[in-house]
Design a protein around this motif. Structure first.
Motif, mmCIF file in Angstrom:
data_model
loop_
_atom_site.group_PDB
_atom_site.id
_atom_site.type_symbol
_atom_site.label_atom_id
_atom_site.label_comp_id
_atom_site.label_asym_id
_atom_site.label_seq_id
_atom_site.Cartn_x
_atom_site.Cartn_y
_atom_site.Cartn_z
ATOM 1 N N LEU A 45 -23.373 108.701 30.834
ATOM 2 C CA LEU A 45 -23.071 110.099 30.808
ATOM 3 C C LEU A 45 -21.736 110.616 31.364
ATOM 4 O O LEU A 45 -20.809 111.148 31.641
ATOM 5 N N VAL A 46 -21.397 109.360 32.604
ATOM 6 C CA VAL A 46 -20.154 109.401 33.244
ATOM 7 C C VAL A 46 -19.418 108.991 31.887
ATOM 8 O O VAL A 46 -17.598 109.338 31.610
ATOM 9 N N ASP A 47 -18.735 108.329 31.321
ATOM 10 C CA ASP A 47 -18.364 107.838 30.151
ATOM 11 C C ASP A 47 -18.159 108.575 29.617
ATOM 12 O O ASP A 47 -16.791 108.452 29.090
ATOM 13 N N LYS A 48 -18.701 109.756 28.920
ATOM 14 C CA LYS A 48 -18.839 110.439 28.002
ATOM 15 C C LYS A 48 -17.923 111.668 28.600
ATOM 16 O O LYS A 48 -17.089 112.617 27.985
ATOM 17 N N LEU A 49 -18.255 112.002 29.418
ATOM 18 C CA LEU A 49 -17.926 113.452 30.178
ATOM 19 C C LEU A 49 -16.814 113.153 31.962
ATOM 20 O O LEU A 49 -16.385 114.726 31.965
ATOM 21 N N GLY A 50 -17.317 112.133 32.717
ATOM 22 C CA GLY A 50 -16.367 111.940 33.706
ATOM 23 C C GLY A 50 -17.485 112.186 34.783
ATOM 24 O O GLY A 50 -18.503 113.413 34.450
ATOM 25 N N LYS A 51 -16.738 112.551 35.849
ATOM 26 C CA LYS A 51 -18.011 112.382 37.093
ATOM 27 C C LYS A 51 -18.112 114.334 37.210
ATOM 28 O O LYS A 51 -19.310 114.124 37.938
ATOM 29 N N ASN A 52 -17.201 114.760 37.144
ATOM 30 C CA ASN A 52 -17.724 116.204 37.235
ATOM 31 C C ASN A 52 -17.623 116.847 36.364
ATOM 32 O O ASN A 52 -18.470 117.493 36.923
ATOM 33 N N ASN A 53 -18.186 116.525 35.262
ATOM 34 C CA ASN A 53 -18.784 117.662 34.187
ATOM 35 C C ASN A 53 -20.458 116.476 34.998
ATOM 36 O O ASN A 53 -21.303 117.695 34.029
ATOM 37 N N LEU A 54 -20.645 115.643 35.379
ATOM 38 C CA LEU A 54 -21.880 115.483 35.294
ATOM 39 C C LEU A 54 -23.310 116.949 35.871
ATOM 40 O O LEU A 54 -24.012 116.764 35.002
ATOM 41 N N PRO A 55 -22.582 117.302 37.062
ATOM 42 C CA PRO A 55 -23.950 118.112 36.995
ATOM 43 C C PRO A 55 -23.923 118.839 36.553
ATOM 44 O O PRO A 55 -25.042 119.682 36.157
#
Length: 141
Positions: A45-55
């Protein structure tokens, strides 16, 4: 004039893809195999979205009933150990394609101890291909 009744219309996604209703993941297992699954899922998920969009995506999974809010909070804590590696060719997006959401559902099912066989996975893949093909002729608005 030909009348089409609602009962005659078939949905694009058959309701029998999953034999049972999806129940949310209520707690995160703490065995070593589950922890590896969690870390791989969060890294995906982080690879696809980045950490900022994980929440946002985890909140979406709470909203649609795939995970509980407690699980969302636990996943956010686990994500602190995930490193975001910038991809120079394609930066993270704020939206996930359907295929990645299905991948998340498979991770969730694995964490719930549900063993999915190859027939199930192939059926999902075929259904997704049908949906994509049926939508190819429609213009985006």
């Amino acid at each position: 004039c030909i009348l089409v009744k609602i009962k005659d219309v078939k949905t694009l996604v058959p309701t029998d893809i999953l034999e049972e209703d999806i129940q949310p993941l209520e707690r995160i297992p703490t065995d070593p195999e589950s922890i590896v699954v969690i870390m791989k899922w969060l890294q995906h998920l982080v690879d696809k979205l980045g950490k900022n969009n994980l929440p946002d995506v985890l909140g979406y999974y709470v909203d649609i009933g795939w995970i509980s809010d407690d699980v969302r909070l636990d996943l956010m804590n686990y994500s602190k150990g995930i490193t975001e590696i910038p991809n120079q060719t394609s930066p993270p997006s704020s939206q996930l394609p359907t295929r990645d959401h299905v991948q998340s559902l498979l991770f969730i099912q694995k964490l719930k101890g549900v063993q999915l066989d190859d027939r199930f996975l192939n059926k999902i893949e075929r259904e997704m291909e049908k949906i994509v093909k049926s939508l190819e002729g429609y213009p985006l608005k």
